[in-house]
Every structure is written in structure tokens, then in C-alpha cells.
Design a protein around this motif. Structure first.
Motif, mmCIF file in Angstrom:
data_model
loop_
_atom_site.group_PDB
_atom_site.id
_atom_site.type_symbol
_atom_site.label_atom_id
_atom_site.label_comp_id
_atom_site.label_asym_id
_atom_site.label_seq_id
_atom_site.Cartn_x
_atom_site.Cartn_y
_atom_site.Cartn_z
ATOM 1 N N PHE A 65 0.820 -1.202 0.000
ATOM 2 C CA PHE A 65 0.000 0.000 0.000
ATOM 3 C C PHE A 65 0.855 1.254 0.000
ATOM 4 O O PHE A 65 1.983 1.254 0.498
ATOM 5 C CB PHE A 65 -0.908 0.043 1.238
ATOM 6 N N LYS A 66 0.280 2.309 -0.548
ATOM 7 C CA LYS A 66 0.824 3.661 -0.401
ATOM 8 C C LYS A 66 -0.232 4.444 0.367
ATOM 9 O O LYS A 66 -1.422 4.348 0.069
ATOM 10 C CB LYS A 66 1.066 4.309 -1.761
ATOM 11 N N ILE A 67 0.211 5.221 1.350
ATOM 12 C CA ILE A 67 -0.728 5.924 2.212
ATOM 13 C C ILE A 67 -0.437 7.416 2.207
ATOM 14 O O ILE A 67 0.714 7.837 2.347
ATOM 15 C CB ILE A 67 -0.658 5.371 3.645
ATOM 16 N N LEU A 68 -1.493 8.194 2.024
ATOM 17 C CA LEU A 68 -1.433 9.640 2.192
ATOM 18 C C LEU A 68 -2.248 9.976 3.441
ATOM 19 O O LEU A 68 -3.424 9.621 3.524
ATOM 20 C CB LEU A 68 -2.014 10.362 0.981
ATOM 21 N N ALA A 69 -1.623 10.642 4.402
ATOM 22 C CA ALA A 69 -2.291 10.939 5.671
ATOM 23 C C ALA A 69 -2.292 12.444 5.908
ATOM 24 O O ALA A 69 -1.278 13.111 5.744
ATOM 25 C CB ALA A 69 -1.593 10.235 6.824
ATOM 26 N N THR A 70 -3.441 12.957 6.281
ATOM 27 C CA THR A 70 -3.591 14.351 6.683
ATOM 28 C C THR A 70 -4.057 14.347 8.128
ATOM 29 O O THR A 70 -5.075 13.732 8.452
ATOM 30 C CB THR A 70 -4.622 15.070 5.798
#
Length: 152
Positions: A65-70
Motif C-alpha cells: 500500500f501507499k498511504i497519504l495521511a492528513t
């Protein structure tokens, strides 16, 4: 004769296992996080990064997985005393995730945790207490995130 019965009962109790199995250990998670990017609150992002680094070791796992977190931290006053000073605060940690697999958006979700706490006389102690509470809230969110990603 009674002693032998008691000894047999105790041996039976100790020899049977309860079936306990740790749920949140690394072996129970079947995914790898190849990449991750963060934006938002630096303290929350630091704790998230430490968690995501644990899942980078197994390159042979097919679930990458690739994760973008804000992330965001909100502190608000909940109640005031008769003098008009804040008596109770609320701190809320919010993490919004976008999860990608093979360059495609698989899922996105928002994780929130909050807690109320009393005001302290010392502003230094209040700030330290807020940092401890924030760390605990983010750790609760991390448990939810890990279980959520593992269920995908």
C-alpha cells in the motif's frame, strides 16, 4: 483424599490453556506499506511515521500500500467557571487516510479520537499534559488504522 482431589483440580486448571493470542502484534498483520506521505500536525505525523515504518520490512508480501495521511489537532474550551476562565478543554486528533494499491485509490477514511480534560494552574504542566493526551489519542487511532488496513 481431599488433598489429592485439590491437587488434581489445580493441575487440571493450570494444564489447560485459555487460548490467549495477541491481536495487535506485527505477525498478525498481512500487509506492507511501501510509501507514505504526511501533511498537517507534525507531532501526530511523527507518531504515525514510527508506526508505518514497522510495516516496510516484508517486501515479498503481495499486499503493498501507499498511504497519504492528513492529520489535525483541535483544542477547544468545553466549559468555563464563574470567573469566565476555562475549566475544561477538549482535545481531538483527526487523521484522514487515503490508501492506494497499484496507483489506484482503494479506500479513504477518517479516524477521530477525543477526550475532555480539566484546566491546570501551570501552563507548562497543561502543555505537557496535552502532549501526553495527544500521544495516547494517536496511539488509539493507530490501532484502528492498522486493523482497518489489515481488513482491506
Amino acid at each position: 483424599m481431599k488433598i489429592i482431589k485439590y491437587i488434581l483440580i489445580i493441575l487440571l486448571i493450570f494444564s489447560s490453556s485459555c487460548g490467549y493470542k495477541s491481536v495487535n502484534n506485527l505477525e498478525s498483520f498481512n500487509f506492507v506499506i511501501n510509501e507514505y506521505e504526511f501533511s498537517g500536525d507534525k507531532k501526530i505525523n511523527y507518531i504515525l511515521e514510527r508506526n508505518f515504518k514497522r510495516f516496510q520490512s516484508d517486501e515479498n508480501n503481495p499486499t503493498n500500500f501507499k498511504i497519504l495521511a492528513t492529520s489535525e489537532k483541535k483544542i477547544s474550551a468545553v466549559s468555563k467557571n464563574t470567573d469566565g476562565k476555562v475549566a475544561t478543554y477538549n482535545i481531538e486528533a483527526i487523521v484522514e487516510l487515503e490508501i492506494f494499491k497499484d496507483q489506484k485509490l482503494v479506500d479513504s477514511n477518517i479516524f477521530k479520537e477525543n477526550i475532555n480534560y480539566d484546566n491546570l494552574n501551570s501552563k507548562f504542566e497543561l502543555k505537557q499534559y496535552e502532549n501526553i493526551l495527544l500521544k495516547d489519542l494517536v496511539n488509539q487511532i493507530i490501532l484502528k488504522i492498522n486493523n482497518y488496513i489489515n481488513s482491506l
